[in-house]
Design an enzyme around this catalytic site. Structure first.
Site, PDB file in Angstrom:
ATOM      1  CB  CYS A   2      -0.868   0.030   1.264  1.00  0.00           C
ATOM      2  SG  CYS A   2      -1.856  -1.433   1.462  1.00  0.00           S
ATOM      3  NE  ARG A  27       4.370   2.024  -1.152  1.00  0.00           N
ATOM      4  CZ  ARG A  27       5.260   1.893  -0.162  1.00  0.00           C
ATOM      5  NH1 ARG A  27       6.471   2.407  -0.331  1.00  0.00           N
ATOM      6  NH2 ARG A  27       4.991   1.265   0.952  1.00  0.00           N
ATOM      7  CD1 TRP A  74      -0.575  -5.580  -3.949  1.00  0.00           C
ATOM      8  CD2 TRP A  74       0.185  -6.358  -1.993  1.00  0.00           C
ATOM      9  NE1 TRP A  74       0.051  -6.772  -4.177  1.00  0.00           N
ATOM     10  CE2 TRP A  74       0.526  -7.273  -3.014  1.00  0.00           C
ATOM     11  CE3 TRP A  74       0.579  -6.646  -0.708  1.00  0.00           C
ATOM     12  CZ2 TRP A  74       1.230  -8.443  -2.775  1.00  0.00           C
ATOM     13  CZ3 TRP A  74       1.275  -7.814  -0.449  1.00  0.00           C
ATOM     14  CH2 TRP A  74       1.599  -8.697  -1.478  1.00  0.00           C
ATOM     15  CG  ASN A 100       1.378  -0.209   4.036  1.00  0.00           C
ATOM     16  OD1 ASN A 100       0.981  -1.357   3.844  1.00  0.00           O
ATOM     17  ND2 ASN A 100       2.574   0.201   3.674  1.00  0.00           N
ATOM     18  N   GLY A 101      -0.655  -2.068   6.324  1.00  0.00           N
ATOM     19  CA  GLY A 101      -0.278  -3.029   7.369  1.00  0.00           C
ATOM     20  C   GLY A 101      -1.451  -3.952   7.677  1.00  0.00           C
ATOM     21  CD  GLU A 482      17.937 -11.782  -9.709  1.00  0.00           C
ATOM     22  OE1 GLU A 482      17.432 -12.430  -8.775  1.00  0.00           O
ATOM     23  OE2 GLU A 482      17.485 -10.693 -10.079  1.00  0.00           O
ATOM     24  CE  LYS A 486      14.783  -9.126 -11.634  1.00  0.00           C
ATOM     25  NZ  LYS A 486      15.047  -9.738 -10.412  1.00  0.00           N
ATOM     26  CD  GLU A 489      10.776 -10.226 -10.343  1.00  0.00           C
ATOM     27  OE1 GLU A 489      10.045  -9.859  -9.415  1.00  0.00           O
ATOM     28  OE2 GLU A 489      12.000 -10.106 -10.309  1.00  0.00           O
ATOM     29  CG  HIS A 505      21.250 -35.625  -9.779  1.00  0.00           C
ATOM     30  ND1 HIS A 505      21.719 -36.891  -9.484  1.00  0.00           N
ATOM     31  CD2 HIS A 505      22.352 -34.856  -9.949  1.00  0.00           C
ATOM     32  CE1 HIS A 505      23.043 -36.871  -9.438  1.00  0.00           C
ATOM     33  NE2 HIS A 505      23.457 -35.652  -9.715  1.00  0.00           N
ATOM     34  CE  LYS A 604      12.024  -2.063  -6.173  1.00  0.00           C
ATOM     35  NZ  LYS A 604      12.818  -3.016  -6.992  1.00  0.00           N
TER      36      LYS A 604
HETATM   37  C1  AGP Z   1      13.022  -9.140  -7.172  1.00  0.00           C
HETATM   38  O1  AGP Z   1      13.000  -8.761  -8.528  1.00  0.00           O
HETATM   39  C2  AGP Z   1      11.697  -8.964  -6.476  1.00  0.00           C
HETATM   40  N1  AGP Z   1      11.186  -7.665  -6.649  1.00  0.00           N
HETATM   41  C3  AGP Z   1      11.728  -9.440  -5.034  1.00  0.00           C
HETATM   42  O2  AGP Z   1      12.176 -10.782  -5.034  1.00  0.00           O
HETATM   43  C4  AGP Z   1      12.627  -8.645  -4.065  1.00  0.00           C
HETATM   44  O3  AGP Z   1      13.983  -8.892  -4.349  1.00  0.00           O
HETATM   45  C5  AGP Z   1      12.335  -9.130  -2.643  1.00  0.00           C
HETATM   46  O4  AGP Z   1      10.989  -8.847  -2.348  1.00  0.00           O
HETATM   47  C6  AGP Z   1      13.237  -8.492  -1.581  1.00  0.00           C
HETATM   48  O5  AGP Z   1      13.033  -7.103  -1.559  1.00  0.00           O
HETATM   49  P1  AGP Z   1      14.095  -6.188  -0.751  1.00  0.00           P
HETATM   50  O6  AGP Z   1      15.420  -6.352  -1.421  1.00  0.00           O
HETATM   51  O7  AGP Z   1      13.554  -4.796  -0.870  1.00  0.00           O
HETATM   52  O8  AGP Z   1      14.121  -6.692   0.667  1.00  0.00           O
END
Ligand code: AGP
Length: 609
Positions: A2, A27, A74, A100-101, A482, A486, A489, A505, A604
């Site tokens: 949020c 966000r 959110w 937010n929370g 990684e 990418k 996501e 395996h 985010k």
């Molecule tokens: C990565 O592309 C994602 N956005 C997500 O995995 C992110 O790395 C993760 O939520 C951790 O966020 P932070 O580094 O702000 O703690």
């Protein structure tokens, strides 16, 4: 997550709030709303969907008033519908709350209030909070909020206004970030700096348990016990241009292309060529304390967890110190073996990830020294660890983390170098490592100049794929993870990262002509093993894309397509090999028409469990 923005001052609030909500879209959210005090009451407008839907609702009927709050939601409790969107009001309809929370005891409070005749319009915990404030309200909004917050359990970042007090905005934080913007006779609250930068760069960071009362002639920070706390005013180093796209089609591409500069900024001021070591005074650990560290735990989430894995390879290889990498969400609940001889490193771009914050608090509780590798200055994790290194990568707005990842790896390299030189790394080896680091920004720039090759590879191999495999060995195994993250996501293609040797395996059963396989295959100590793995995949009809060093004709002959990267030290290759994978996923997502900067279901910064 949020987004919260609030305003009190001489300007009309509605347009300012909408602009603020737009700047927080990255966000991640699924509904939005604003409330403005218009002199005789509260005008509340909200809509499911993006801020543009809210703007459509407001067309031709923008509320007038110079006090207001705005929110992007959110969904955590209740579906992303208009009735569940914030702001929510109390029973009287004259107090509006955005939040937010998660209020963990909201159902018990709701039942108590229903017994007192309250009726609710939504399924949200936030509406319960609004009614609780209303229940305590007897002409003093500040005291009603304090009384209500003494009753709630859980996390909140919230802002509250009342139609009966057009000169007051009350905000509070516990577990969800909130900061105060200090303007010229105008004051703001926001979840992060992005809505404030066009008005002010002077901010006050609220800490857990604190409230702030904004009025038309100033602000006052307090907590639930005392009515005034003094807090420093900080200057945000970012300016608006850094937060905006600056002509790029997406924030993600902008941030990928910023990596020569962001990596340079991460390293700036830390490399000591003469002594062949790194200056890391921010860790607040003396060399003697660093020498006494017997074990390191690195804890993080998502992409930050992948950079942590690379840190493990670096620290164990160069500093010969045992390292464990832990998912923060697991570490915090599994009764970890941690004590004063353990150094716990928390890695987080946002500095607000709830699981990582909780893991660090758990480590501190068990007596460990904690350091943070964090990008957002003044974020909660940055303020709670015993020391740390700021990444200085600049604001990362795209949900998919890119420049923060390479800066995290660079920061881990700095910590590794310092510790290694206190143990067994020679000054010459230290200087060689520094030279390798110094060359990286220019080497990244050379990779970025050839982005169009990756756009072509994306269309040729991954545009129509439904699955993909990413394979690497050694320090490039985390790069495989990684790269797969990418892709999945932002393009929603299922992708998995594996150690290349692990194929036989099980996963090799997946290989056929429809399965693109991306190999990260620099000329390192395990190059010949990777060549065998590529042959295994080719023998089963798999399509192979290989990241190779310039001049690697052996793999060039085997693979269906290659992309070359400059040569660097083995342990530094992840900073270079990750760049083409970022671009590959970006171009695939664009080709598939996906929302690159705000992928579905993602936020985010995940500030809830
Ligand atoms: C990565 O592309 C994602 N956005 C997500 O995995 C992110 O790395 C993760 O939520 C951790 O966020 P932070 O580094 O702000 O703690």
């Amino acid at each position: 997550m949020c987004g919260i923005v609030g305003y009190i001052g001489p300007r009309q609030a509605a347009g300012l709030l909408l602009e603020g909500l737009r700047r927080m879209e990255y966000r991640g959210y699924d509904s939005a709303g604003i409330a403005v005090v218009n002199g005789h009451g509260l005008e509340i407008t909200k809509a499911a969907g993006k801020v543009t839907m809210l703007e459509l609702e407001l067309e031709g009927k923008m509320p007038t008033g110079t006090l207001g709050i705005g929110h992007t939601r959110w969904a955590t409790h209740g579906a992303p519908t208009t009735p569940n969107a914030h702001p929510h009001t109390d029973q009287s309809g004259r107090i509006a709350v955005i939040h937010n929370g998660i209020i963990e005891n909201s159902s018990a409070i709701r039942k108590t209030l229903e017994r007192r005749g309250h009726t609710f319009k939504s399924e949200t915990d936030t509406e319960v909070l609004a009614h609780l404030v209303g229940e305590y309200y007897s002409g003093d909004l500040e005291e009603a909020v304090a009384a209500a917050l003494r009753e709630v359990d859980g996390a909140y970042g919230l802002a509250i206004i009342s139609a009966d007090e057009p000169g007051v905005l009350v905000a509070a934080r516990k577990g969800s970030p909130l900061l105060v913007g200090v303007g010229e006779n105008e004051w703001f609250v926001a979840s992060d700096a992005s809505p404030l930068l066009q008005y002010t760069r002077s901010v006050v960071y609220l800490d857990d348990g604190e409230m702030v009362v904004l009025s038309r002639d100033g602000y006052r920070v307090r907590n639930l016990e005392t009515t005034r706390i003094s807090k420093p005013v900080n200057q945000i180093e970012w300016d608006l241009a850094m937060v905006e796209r600056n002509g790029y089609p997406h924030f993600m591409l902008k941030e990928i292309c910023e990596q020569p500069e962001s990596l340079h900024n991460t390293l700036r001021g830390h490399l000591l060529e003469e002594e062949g070591t790194a200056r890391v005074t921010g860790l607040n650990l003396s060399d003697d304390q660093l020498k006494q560290v017997e074990r390191i735990v690195i804890t993080a989430c998502g992409t930050s967890w992948h950079s942590a894995l690379i840190g493990e390879y670096m620290l164990e290889e160069m500093a010969r110190i045992p390292v464990e990498v832990e998912y923060a969400s697991e570490f915090r609940y599994r009764n970890p073996v941690v004590d004063h001889r353990t150094l716990v490193i928390g890695i987080s771009q946002s500095g607000e990830t709830a699981d990582t914050l909780a893991a660090i608090r758990e480590a501190k509780r068990r007596g460990a020294r904690t350091v943070g590798l964090v990008n957002v200055v003044g974020s909660t994790i940055a303020r709670e660890v015993d020391g740390g290194i700021y990444l200085h990568a600049g604001p990362e707005v795209g949900v998919a983390s890119t420049k923060a990842f390479t800066s995290q790896v660079a920061a881990l390299a700095l910590v590794t170098l310092r510790i290694a030189r206190l143990r067994n790394l020679s000054i010459l080896q230290g200087r060689e490592f520094i030279q390798g680091l110094r060359l990286l920004p220019a080497q990244i720039a050379r990779i970025l100049e050839r982005s169009s090759e990756l756009e072509h590879l994306a269309e040729r191999f991954l545009g129509t794929a439904t699955n993909a495999l990413y394979l690497g060995r050694g320090v490039n195994f985390p790069v495989a993870l990684e790269g797969a993250l990418k892709l999945k996501e932002i393009s929603y293609i299922h992708a998995e990262g594996y150690p290349a040797a692990e194929m036989k395996h099980g996963p090799i059963a997946l290989i056929d002509e429809n399965m693109p396989v991306v190999f990260i295959a620099p000329k390192d100590a395990v190059h010949s093993k990777i060549v065998s793995n590529i042959e295994e995949v080719k023998a089963r009809g798999g399509k192979v894309i290989a990241l190779i060093n310039e001049g690697d004709t052996e793999i060039e002959r085997l693979a269906d397509a290659t992309f070359t990267i400059p040569v660097t030290l083995d342990l530094l290759t992840p900073i270079l090999t990750s760049i083409p994978l970022q671009l590959l996923s970006y171009y695939v997502a664009v080709a598939r028409g996906c929302n690159v900067d705000q992928p579905r279901n993602l936020a985010k910064s995940v500030t809830v469990e």
